[in-house]
Design a protein around this motif. Structure first.
Motif, PDB file in Angstrom:
ATOM      1  N   GLN A  90       0.837  -1.246   0.000  1.00  0.00           N
ATOM      2  CA  GLN A  90       0.057  -0.020   0.246  1.00  0.00           C
ATOM      3  C   GLN A  90       0.734   1.028   0.124  1.00  0.00           C
ATOM      4  N   PHE A  91       1.784   1.216   0.961  1.00  0.00           N
ATOM      5  CA  PHE A  91       2.602   2.350   1.119  1.00  0.00           C
ATOM      6  C   PHE A  91       3.718   2.667  -0.228  1.00  0.00           C
ATOM      7  N   THR A  92       4.102   1.623  -0.790  1.00  0.00           N
ATOM      8  CA  THR A  92       4.786   1.688  -1.886  1.00  0.00           C
ATOM      9  C   THR A  92       4.163   2.266  -3.217  1.00  0.00           C
ATOM     10  N   GLY A  93       2.897   1.417  -3.401  1.00  0.00           N
ATOM     11  CA  GLY A  93       2.148   1.906  -4.360  1.00  0.00           C
ATOM     12  C   GLY A  93       1.533   3.333  -4.458  1.00  0.00           C
ATOM     13  N   ARG A  94       1.234   3.945  -3.318  1.00  0.00           N
ATOM     14  CA  ARG A  94       0.963   5.411  -3.181  1.00  0.00           C
ATOM     15  C   ARG A  94       2.229   6.237  -3.656  1.00  0.00           C
ATOM     16  N   LEU A  95       3.460   5.783  -3.021  1.00  0.00           N
ATOM     17  CA  LEU A  95       4.619   6.671  -3.266  1.00  0.00           C
ATOM     18  C   LEU A  95       4.950   6.665  -4.859  1.00  0.00           C
ATOM     19  N   LYS A  96       4.703   5.426  -5.555  1.00  0.00           N
ATOM     20  CA  LYS A  96       4.903   5.014  -6.687  1.00  0.00           C
ATOM     21  C   LYS A  96       3.954   6.015  -7.661  1.00  0.00           C
ATOM     22  N   LYS A  97       2.593   5.854  -7.355  1.00  0.00           N
ATOM     23  CA  LYS A  97       1.543   6.517  -8.050  1.00  0.00           C
ATOM     24  C   LYS A  97       1.985   8.089  -8.027  1.00  0.00           C
ATOM     25  N   GLU A  98       2.234   8.743  -7.008  1.00  0.00           N
ATOM     26  CA  GLU A  98       2.583  10.134  -6.643  1.00  0.00           C
ATOM     27  C   GLU A  98       3.944  10.492  -7.686  1.00  0.00           C
ATOM     28  N   THR A  99       4.702   9.680  -7.380  1.00  0.00           N
ATOM     29  CA  THR A  99       6.022  10.028  -8.147  1.00  0.00           C
ATOM     30  C   THR A  99       5.620  10.059  -9.758  1.00  0.00           C
ATOM     31  N   GLN A 100       4.683   9.042 -10.260  1.00  0.00           N
ATOM     32  CA  GLN A 100       4.569   8.858 -11.745  1.00  0.00           C
ATOM     33  C   GLN A 100       3.846  10.009 -12.059  1.00  0.00           C
ATOM     34  N   VAL A 101       2.927  10.853 -11.199  1.00  0.00           N
ATOM     35  CA  VAL A 101       2.136  11.888 -11.569  1.00  0.00           C
ATOM     36  C   VAL A 101       3.063  13.045 -11.622  1.00  0.00           C
TER      37      VAL A 101
END
Length: 106
Positions: A90-101
């Motif tokens: 969950q934590f990594t997914g959120r960080l990855k999503k925000e970085t992609q944005v």
């Protein structure tokens, strides 16, 4: 004991532009992550060349990590205590999503 979790995010911006976008937007990412984890306390980060070091605390546990900006990708490594390893995806997914944005916006 800690668990290391990593993610790689490809981009086509070049190293300098990717770093600039991440540098400008990382404060927003930190705010969003801390809003999702009720126990997030003093979060610190610092750049050393093209590597961002960051650390903070959640639920009485320390989280630390590194973000490396490469010419064609960004690599994220998180060091999570075993207690938080249960929510690592969950934590990594959120960080990855925000970085992609950050890397996609112009």
């Amino acid at each position: 004991m800690t668990k290391q979790v990593s993610a790689t995010i490809p981009h086509s911006l070049g190293k300098e532009e990717a770093r600039r976008r991440l540098q400008e937007g990382f404060a927003r990412i930190r705010q969003q992550l801390s809003g999702g984890l009720a126990g997030m306390l003093a979060f610190h980060d610092r750049w050393d060349g093209d590597r961002l070091y960051f650390e903070g605390g959640a639920i009485g546990q320390k989280i630390s990590g590194r973000l490396d900006v490469l010419a064609d990708s960004v690599q994220i490594q998180l060091d999570l205590p075993n207690v938080l390893a249960l929510i690592a995806e969950q934590f990594t997914g959120r960080l990855k999503k925000e970085t992609q944005v950050l890397l996609e916006n112009k």
